[in-house]
Scaffold this active site. Structure first.
Site: not given
Ligand code: PYC
Length: 315
Positions: A91, A241
């Site tokens: 992530c 992201c």
């Protein structure tokens, strides 16, 4: 008497996307590497995941980060990222939040730190207390221009790419990438995801594509493009992201639209920006993603054993 378990957390946001780092009170996941510990987490302690990120303590956008002792002593930390429905290989926004959190706790200083994740070691540089560059795991395009029939929308074409998670990247669509159009964006991307699953379109080794990314023009001169990212648990990424930007950079380089070392500024649906660059090494793209994060809470989550929703609301 009621039993009370305390979970120590530090919350932050990276470009608007929350990260909740578990610093104490987590389950014993053993001493394996992060992929092995993730398997233990999933098999034996999945209710803990739900307790930390799901309502009523968390929300659908919350990404949890289980701080672990690293296997390799040259690493500053190990981490397992999780969300409202499961686990993430890597992530990007979470790694930026993790570094800012570790700095806030006085555990690291400015400089480069190696972090173990379930999909490999990433190097992350704390440039300043809130400013981090993540050197991601190698990214690549797995399949170009894959057509899929999407209920109510006809044929949608996109690329399948890896950036630490699997993405379906769509450039050609008629959607307005603004928060005012959130409902249609969610509907469209969720239907794409379902169509990919139904048609058996996957990443390498049959791995599920659980992120869908739409691209469009930026809203300001501060960026090169804007995105909307659907995350696995039907939440949208408030940040651009990190793994999705890595996948995008891999596709741009593969298409000859971005040169190695050239900066790509990726704007999110809420207007926050990550800067990324990619370099090709052994046929894969090593992307470096730079963004900012801010800590916004330091807390003890309380888990009372007679609370019927102690382990969160699970879908
Ligand atoms: O920044 O890589 C990322 C990410 C994945 C899911 C939510 N954020």
């Amino acid at each position: 008497m009621t039993n009370l378990h305390r979970i120590g957390v530090v919350d932050s946001h990276t470009g608007g996307e929350p990260t909740r780092v578990v610093v104490s009170g987590g389950p014993d996941l053993g001493h394996g590497d992060m992929a092995e510990r993730l398997a233990v987490f999933r098999d034996r302690f999945d209710t803990f995941r739900s307790a930390v990120v799901n309502e009523p303590r968390g929300n659908d956008a919350m990404v949890g980060a289980m701080l672990c002792a690293p296997v390799d002593p040259s690493c500053a930390a190990g981490v397992i990222f999780f969300n409202n429905v499961g686990y993430l290989g890597m992530c990007g926004h979470g790694t930026i939040g993790l570094l800012v959190t570790l700095a806030h706790l006085g555990r690291i200083g400015v400089g480069t730190h190696r972090i173990e994740t379930p999909v490999g070691v990433v190097a992350a540089t704390l440039n300043a207390p809130n400013d981090v560059t993540v050197r991601n795991v190698p990214s690549y395009r797995f399949a170009k221009s894959v057509a899929v029939d999407v209920e109510g929308f006809g044929t949608v074409t996109g690329d399948v790419a890896w950036g630490g998670n699997w993405f379906f990247l769509v450039n050609d669509h008629r959607h307005d990438l603004t928060l005012a159009h959130l409902d249609p964006l969610m509907d469209f991307t969720w239907k794409i995801r379902r169509a990919l699953n139904r048609r058996g379109i996957t990443g390498a080794g049959g791995q599920e594509i659980d992120h869908v990314e739409l691209f469009g023009p930026p809203s300001s001169l501060a960026a090169d493009g804007k995105n909307f990212v659907l995350c696995p648990g039907k939440a949208y990424d408030r940040s651009p992201c990190g793994t999705g930007t890595s996948a995008k950079i891999a596709c741009l380089i593969a298409d000859g639209k971005l040169a190695e070392g050239e900066i790509w500024r990726q704007e999110s649906i809420i207007g926050t920006v990550f800067e990324g660059v990619g370099r090709v090494v052994d046929g894969r793209v090593i992307a470096e993603i730079r963004g900012t994060a801010y800590v916004n809470a330091e807390a003890s989550l309380l888990v009372q054993d007679d609370d019927p929703l102690a382990m969160g609301i699970r879908g």
